[in-house]
Motif scaffolding. Structure first.
Motif, mmCIF file in Angstrom:
data_model
loop_
_atom_site.group_PDB
_atom_site.id
_atom_site.type_symbol
_atom_site.label_atom_id
_atom_site.label_comp_id
_atom_site.label_asym_id
_atom_site.label_seq_id
_atom_site.Cartn_x
_atom_site.Cartn_y
_atom_site.Cartn_z
ATOM 1 N N GLY A 164 1.006 -1.152 -0.245
ATOM 2 C CA GLY A 164 0.231 -0.030 -0.561
ATOM 3 C C GLY A 164 0.956 1.308 -0.153
ATOM 4 O O GLY A 164 0.452 2.562 -1.183
ATOM 5 N N ALA A 167 2.227 2.171 -3.122
ATOM 6 C CA ALA A 167 0.734 2.140 -4.319
ATOM 7 C C ALA A 167 0.926 4.193 -4.457
ATOM 8 O O ALA A 167 0.211 4.985 -4.815
ATOM 9 N N SER A 168 0.674 4.149 -2.920
ATOM 10 C CA SER A 168 0.756 5.536 -2.280
ATOM 11 C C SER A 168 1.343 6.255 -2.550
ATOM 12 O O SER A 168 1.679 7.772 -3.792
ATOM 13 N N VAL A 185 2.998 6.264 -6.010
ATOM 14 C CA VAL A 185 2.809 6.162 -6.957
ATOM 15 C C VAL A 185 1.450 7.227 -7.042
ATOM 16 O O VAL A 185 2.552 7.881 -8.148
ATOM 17 N N GLY A 237 -1.422 5.451 -13.622
ATOM 18 C CA GLY A 237 -2.541 4.353 -12.330
ATOM 19 C C GLY A 237 -2.661 3.337 -12.744
ATOM 20 O O GLY A 237 -2.303 2.118 -11.755
ATOM 21 N N ALA A 246 0.130 0.658 -13.459
ATOM 22 C CA ALA A 246 0.830 0.417 -12.156
ATOM 23 C C ALA A 246 0.604 -0.757 -11.081
ATOM 24 O O ALA A 246 1.148 -1.573 -10.676
ATOM 25 N N LEU A 247 -1.452 -0.698 -10.894
ATOM 26 C CA LEU A 247 -1.350 -1.117 -10.140
ATOM 27 C C LEU A 247 -2.152 -2.533 -10.522
ATOM 28 O O LEU A 247 -2.537 -3.554 -9.551
ATOM 29 N N LEU A 266 1.871 -4.371 -6.509
ATOM 30 C CA LEU A 266 0.674 -3.196 -6.101
ATOM 31 C C LEU A 266 -0.822 -4.137 -6.361
ATOM 32 O O LEU A 266 -2.009 -2.988 -6.371
ATOM 33 N N GLU A 267 -1.237 -5.082 -7.121
ATOM 34 C CA GLU A 267 -3.076 -5.462 -7.191
ATOM 35 C C GLU A 267 -3.735 -5.497 -6.062
ATOM 36 O O GLU A 267 -2.219 -6.194 -4.468
ATOM 37 N N THR A 273 -3.935 -3.194 -4.596
ATOM 38 C CA THR A 273 -4.027 -2.484 -3.135
ATOM 39 C C THR A 273 -4.867 -0.873 -3.175
ATOM 40 O O THR A 273 -5.423 -0.053 -2.700
ATOM 41 N N PRO A 306 -7.551 3.151 -9.836
ATOM 42 C CA PRO A 306 -6.887 3.821 -10.034
ATOM 43 C C PRO A 306 -7.572 4.859 -10.355
ATOM 44 O O PRO A 306 -8.658 5.582 -11.103
ATOM 45 N N ARG A 347 -5.784 4.525 -0.772
ATOM 46 C CA ARG A 347 -5.689 2.857 -0.383
ATOM 47 C C ARG A 347 -6.332 1.885 0.376
ATOM 48 O O ARG A 347 -7.427 2.716 1.267
#
Length: 220
Positions: free
Chosen positions: A150, A153-154, A156, A178, A181-182, A187-188, A190, A193, A199
């Protein structure tokens, strides 16, 4: 690269590796600096806690900040620094730093330099830089995988937010970046987009006395 520099300090990277003190990314991933950064973060967070809570208890502030919380907060800064230049390059459709080097600095924005420049490869940054650092933090400081993923992801979406503040015309492209990235396995799950991003975990900052929650926190 001037285009990246204009997005903010977390995007800026020296064009070449010149001068003393530069070290390869492997030294960051595998060396002792990560511990140094966590300790410095712990001290910085402890200094924010009023001495009067409770008064006169030696070392109270340091004890009030759990080591895993300091490790999590330290990861936010490191992940953001490693990811932002590539996120920015994807938004701008320019080359991103490759063969990344860094120069030791206990706190603040970690200096980065590029030994080469190539097409942005966010997957490589996540797989070769972020994920191994997260694995060490998880093993050493008992920070959960969910929290660390997480945090990445934050990082990004924090980079996307800062870039679009500097360049509002990039907002539509930011959603695509975004989403890409996810889709990375690390990051899947999290978050979704969306901008603003929310998050599905917490960085643990709320566990610091007076810390509160971050804007993208699941608890906010």
């Amino acid at each position: 690269m001037p285009e990246l520099d204009r997005l903010g300090e977390f995007f800026a990277v020296e064009r070449t590796v010149e001068g003393d003190g530069w070290r390869p990314l492997a030294d960051l991933v595998e060396g002792t600096y990560l511990h140094t950064r966590v300790v410095a973060t712990h001290l910085a967070l402890s200094s924010r806690i009023p001495a009067a809570t409770p008064a006169g208890v030696p070392g109270h502030a340091r004890q009030a900040v759990e080591p895993r919380v300091a490790a999590s907060v330290a990861s936010l800064g490191l992940f953001a620094r490693l990811l932002s230049p590539t996120v920015g390059a994807m938004l701008l459709d320019v080359d991103a730093p490759a063969d990344v080097h860094w120069r030791e600095q206990p706190t603040g924005t970690l200096p980065l330099a590029a030994g080469a420049w190539s097409s942005p490869d966010l997957e490589a940054v996540l797989s070769d830089g972020v994920a191994p650092l997260a694995a060490r933090l998880r093993a050493k400081h008992s920070v959960s995988e969910q929290v660390l993923a997480g945090n990445a992801a934050s990082a990004v979406f924090g980079a996307l937010r800062m870039a679009t503040l500097a360049r509002p015309d990039l907002a539509d492209r930011a959603l695509d970046v975004g989403a890409r990235a996810l889709a990375h396995p690390y990051l899947e799950g999290t978050g979704e987009p969306d901008l603003p991003f929310r998050r599905r975990s917490c960085c643990l900052f709320y566990r610091i006395p007076g810390g509160g929650t971050c804007g993208d926190c699941v608890l906010a």
